[in-house]
Scaffold this motif. Structure first.
Motif, PDB file in Angstrom:
ATOM      1  N   LEU A  71       0.829  -1.207   0.000  1.00 38.54           N
ATOM      2  CA  LEU A  71       0.000   0.000   0.000  1.00 38.54           C
ATOM      3  C   LEU A  71       0.864   1.258   0.000  1.00 38.54           C
ATOM      4  O   LEU A  71       0.567   2.234  -0.723  1.00 38.54           O
ATOM      5  N   ALA A  72       1.959   1.246   0.800  1.00 39.12           N
ATOM      6  CA  ALA A  72       2.851   2.419   0.848  1.00 39.12           C
ATOM      7  C   ALA A  72       3.506   2.643  -0.515  1.00 39.12           C
ATOM      8  O   ALA A  72       3.610   3.795  -0.981  1.00 39.12           O
ATOM      9  N   ASN A  73       3.938   1.547  -1.162  1.00 39.52           N
ATOM     10  CA  ASN A  73       4.540   1.677  -2.502  1.00 39.52           C
ATOM     11  C   ASN A  73       3.526   2.225  -3.508  1.00 39.52           C
ATOM     12  O   ASN A  73       3.870   3.052  -4.360  1.00 39.52           O
ATOM     13  N   TYR A  74       2.288   1.741  -3.414  1.00 43.36           N
ATOM     14  CA  TYR A  74       1.245   2.204  -4.348  1.00 43.36           C
ATOM     15  C   TYR A  74       0.939   3.688  -4.137  1.00 43.36           C
ATOM     16  O   TYR A  74       0.786   4.444  -5.110  1.00 43.36           O
ATOM     17  N   GLU A  75       0.886   4.120  -2.880  1.00 43.27           N
ATOM     18  CA  GLU A  75       0.600   5.540  -2.599  1.00 43.27           C
ATOM     19  C   GLU A  75       1.697   6.449  -3.148  1.00 43.27           C
ATOM     20  O   GLU A  75       1.425   7.527  -3.692  1.00 43.27           O
ATOM     21  N   ARG A  76       2.960   6.023  -2.992  1.00 43.21           N
ATOM     22  CA  ARG A  76       4.060   6.830  -3.555  1.00 43.21           C
ATOM     23  C   ARG A  76       3.969   6.863  -5.078  1.00 43.21           C
ATOM     24  O   ARG A  76       4.248   7.876  -5.708  1.00 43.21           O
ATOM     25  N   LEU A  77       3.571   5.740  -5.666  1.00 40.83           N
ATOM     26  CA  LEU A  77       3.462   5.668  -7.135  1.00 40.83           C
ATOM     27  C   LEU A  77       2.422   6.663  -7.656  1.00 40.83           C
ATOM     28  O   LEU A  77       2.702   7.439  -8.579  1.00 40.83           O
ATOM     29  N   VAL A  78       1.220   6.654  -7.068  1.00 43.83           N
ATOM     30  CA  VAL A  78       0.157   7.546  -7.565  1.00 43.83           C
ATOM     31  C   VAL A  78       0.429   9.002  -7.202  1.00 43.83           C
ATOM     32  O   VAL A  78      -0.115   9.913  -7.833  1.00 43.83           O
ATOM     33  N   ASP A  79       1.269   9.238  -6.172  1.00 41.46           N
ATOM     34  CA  ASP A  79       1.644  10.620  -5.846  1.00 41.46           C
ATOM     35  C   ASP A  79       2.608  11.200  -6.874  1.00 41.46           C
ATOM     36  O   ASP A  79       2.578  12.406  -7.163  1.00 41.46           O
ATOM     37  N   VAL A  80       3.484  10.358  -7.425  1.00 42.26           N
ATOM     38  CA  VAL A  80       4.542  10.851  -8.320  1.00 42.26           C
ATOM     39  C   VAL A  80       4.046  10.963  -9.767  1.00 42.26           C
ATOM     40  O   VAL A  80       4.339  11.954 -10.453  1.00 42.26           O
ATOM     41  N   VAL A  81       3.323   9.954 -10.253  1.00 42.12           N
ATOM     42  CA  VAL A  81       2.878   9.955 -11.667  1.00 42.12           C
ATOM     43  C   VAL A  81       1.393   9.599 -11.740  1.00 42.12           C
ATOM     44  O   VAL A  81       0.883   8.870 -10.882  1.00 42.12           O
ATOM     45  N   PRO A  82       0.696  10.089 -12.792  1.00 40.43           N
ATOM     46  CA  PRO A  82      -0.723   9.695 -13.006  1.00 40.43           C
ATOM     47  C   PRO A  82      -0.797   8.310 -13.632  1.00 40.43           C
ATOM     48  O   PRO A  82      -1.031   8.162 -14.843  1.00 40.43           O
ATOM     49  N   VAL A 248       9.441   7.023 -12.421  1.00 41.91           N
ATOM     50  CA  VAL A 248       9.183   7.035 -10.981  1.00 41.91           C
ATOM     51  C   VAL A 248      10.512   7.058 -10.240  1.00 41.91           C
ATOM     52  O   VAL A 248      11.219   6.058 -10.150  1.00 41.91           O
ATOM     53  N   ARG A 249      10.869   8.180  -9.735  1.00 44.82           N
ATOM     54  CA  ARG A 249      12.111   8.330  -8.981  1.00 44.82           C
ATOM     55  C   ARG A 249      12.024   9.573  -8.109  1.00 44.82           C
ATOM     56  O   ARG A 249      11.320  10.522  -8.416  1.00 44.82           O
ATOM     57  N   SER A 250      12.760   9.534  -7.010  1.00 41.18           N
ATOM     58  CA  SER A 250      12.822  10.706  -6.148  1.00 41.18           C
ATOM     59  C   SER A 250      13.952  11.613  -6.648  1.00 41.18           C
ATOM     60  O   SER A 250      14.508  11.395  -7.718  1.00 41.18           O
ATOM     61  N   GLN A 251      14.322  12.604  -5.827  1.00 40.32           N
ATOM     62  CA  GLN A 251      15.331  13.561  -6.280  1.00 40.32           C
ATOM     63  C   GLN A 251      16.702  12.910  -6.448  1.00 40.32           C
ATOM     64  O   GLN A 251      17.485  13.291  -7.321  1.00 40.32           O
ATOM     65  N   VAL A 254      16.198   5.970  -7.391  1.00 40.24           N
ATOM     66  CA  VAL A 254      15.034   5.354  -8.034  1.00 40.24           C
ATOM     67  C   VAL A 254      14.179   4.686  -6.966  1.00 40.24           C
ATOM     68  O   VAL A 254      14.687   4.007  -6.078  1.00 40.24           O
ATOM     69  N   ASP A 255      12.859   4.856  -7.079  1.00 38.39           N
ATOM     70  CA  ASP A 255      11.937   4.234  -6.129  1.00 38.39           C
ATOM     71  C   ASP A 255      11.524   2.871  -6.678  1.00 38.39           C
ATOM     72  O   ASP A 255      10.532   2.738  -7.402  1.00 38.39           O
ATOM     73  N   TYR A 256      12.292   1.830  -6.322  1.00 41.95           N
ATOM     74  CA  TYR A 256      12.050   0.511  -6.892  1.00 41.95           C
ATOM     75  C   TYR A 256      10.709  -0.077  -6.452  1.00 41.95           C
ATOM     76  O   TYR A 256      10.030  -0.755  -7.216  1.00 41.95           O
ATOM     77  N   GLY A 257      10.331   0.145  -5.207  1.00 41.91           N
ATOM     78  CA  GLY A 257       9.065  -0.390  -4.707  1.00 41.91           C
ATOM     79  C   GLY A 257       7.887   0.119  -5.520  1.00 41.91           C
ATOM     80  O   GLY A 257       7.020  -0.660  -5.954  1.00 41.91           O
ATOM     81  N   ALA A 258       7.853   1.436  -5.755  1.00 40.54           N
ATOM     82  CA  ALA A 258       6.769   2.023  -6.541  1.00 40.54           C
ATOM     83  C   ALA A 258       6.829   1.541  -7.988  1.00 40.54           C
ATOM     84  O   ALA A 258       5.788   1.291  -8.617  1.00 40.54           O
ATOM     85  N   GLN A 259       8.045   1.406  -8.525  1.00 44.09           N
ATOM     86  CA  GLN A 259       8.170   0.934  -9.906  1.00 44.09           C
ATOM     87  C   GLN A 259       7.645  -0.494 -10.056  1.00 44.09           C
ATOM     88  O   GLN A 259       6.968  -0.817 -11.036  1.00 44.09           O
ATOM     89  N   TYR A 260       7.927  -1.334  -9.078  1.00 43.88           N
ATOM     90  CA  TYR A 260       7.444  -2.722  -9.162  1.00 43.88           C
ATOM     91  C   TYR A 260       5.921  -2.775  -9.084  1.00 43.88           C
ATOM     92  O   TYR A 260       5.283  -3.614  -9.744  1.00 43.88           O
TER      93      TYR A 260
END
Length: 292
Positions: A71-82, A248-251, A254-260
């Motif tokens: 759930l945390a990975n999914y939330e970061r994913l939808v926060d960064v990209v549509p 999907v990456r931070s500053q 790379v955010d691997y959890g969100a990418q997966y």
């Protein structure tokens, strides 16, 4: 009498040995198939499991036990990209491109197969020759051409090239050669059927299983396309799913959890398409085996 009994005993021993040998071979084949299936499924399984772990765990080891960070990975994913907007964009482009590609490739392959017009072999060889040229070599010219037409940052440059697919055209020519009899076409002409109607009402249904088979490959290829959407589309709201997942990456990392999580979302349509058309693929393979 005793000789006959001895012969029967030796015969039954040989039969028993033969059955044991066949049983051993079957067991070894089954073990080999199971090992091959496990080798194929482990990366897929690991990909799904990895989406449930934190970045620190993903970078350290191969993960085979489910975690609690999905759930945390999914939330970061939808926060960064549509991500769901990208999902819809990819679906629109892929479905339209696949339908167009199948129809025009089947039409072209049927034409090369059934009409002996002047220059047919030379033109077909020229079409096949385009398969030898990597698509990446023409990407600059393609970009400039789309710029001249004013089609940059639209879906048209991603959809229209599907009309001409050299491999699909070659594939359907072979299918038309094998599965569309000329006698049926002649009978349709005698009954007054027009040429395009012959294609739609006779040839296309006969090529149905092949359409399903190639449709899956075209769908997967277009769904996973990365380079052209990245170059042609500038607006993030228009971008496709693979490009959004890669971005999907931070500053600083790379955010691997969100990418997966994004990758898991992206394979859902492929699984659905394969589940819907797997029977047609198997039927096509079996039909080919019987013909041979």
């Amino acid at each position: 009498m005793s000789q006959m009994k001895n012969n029967q005993n030796s015969f039954s021993d040989e039969e028993l040995k033969k059955k044991k040998r066949i049983s051993l071979i079957k067991t070894l084949i089954w073990i080999g198939i199971i090992i091959a299936a496990i080798i194929c499924l482990i990366p897929f399984y690991s990909m799904i499991i990895t989406s449930t772990h934190a970045n620190s765990e993903i970078t350290r080891k191969l993960l085979l036990v489910p975690g609690d960070r999905l759930l945390a990975n999914y939330e970061r994913l939808v926060d960064v990209v549509p991500i769901w907007r990208g999902f819809v964009n990819s679906l629109i482009i892929t479905v339209i491109s696949t339908i167009i590609g199948l129809y025009f490739s089947a039409l072209g392959g049927y034409g090369f197969s059934k009409y002996n017009f002047k220059g047919n072999p030379i033109l077909f060889a020229a079409v096949l020759a385009t398969m030898m040229v990597p698509g990446q070599l023409g990407i600059i010219g393609f970009y400039r051409l789309m710029n001249e037409f004013g089609l940059l940052n639209t879906y048209w440059p991603l959809i229209l090239p599907s009309v001409s697919n050299a491999f699909a055209l070659f594939f359907f020519k072979q299918v038309a050669d094998a599965s569309v009899p000329k006698e049926m076409m002649e009978s349709a002409r005698i009954d007054g059927c027009r040429e395009l109607n012959i294609f739609h009402r006779i040839a296309l249904p006969l090529m149905g299983p092949s359409l399903a088979t190639l449709g899956i490959f075209l769908f997967i290829s277009k769904w996973n396309e990365f380079l052209q959407p990245m170059i042609i589309l500038f607006d993030q709201e228009l971008q496709t799913l693979p490009v959004l997942i890669a971005s999907v990456r931070s500053q600083f990392n790379v955010d691997y959890g969100a990418q997966y999580v994004g990758i898991v979302i992206s394979i859902i349509p492929i699984l659905i398409v394969f589940a819907l058309f797997s029977k047609q693929i198997i039927g096509n393979v079996m039909a080919g085996a019987i013909k041979e």
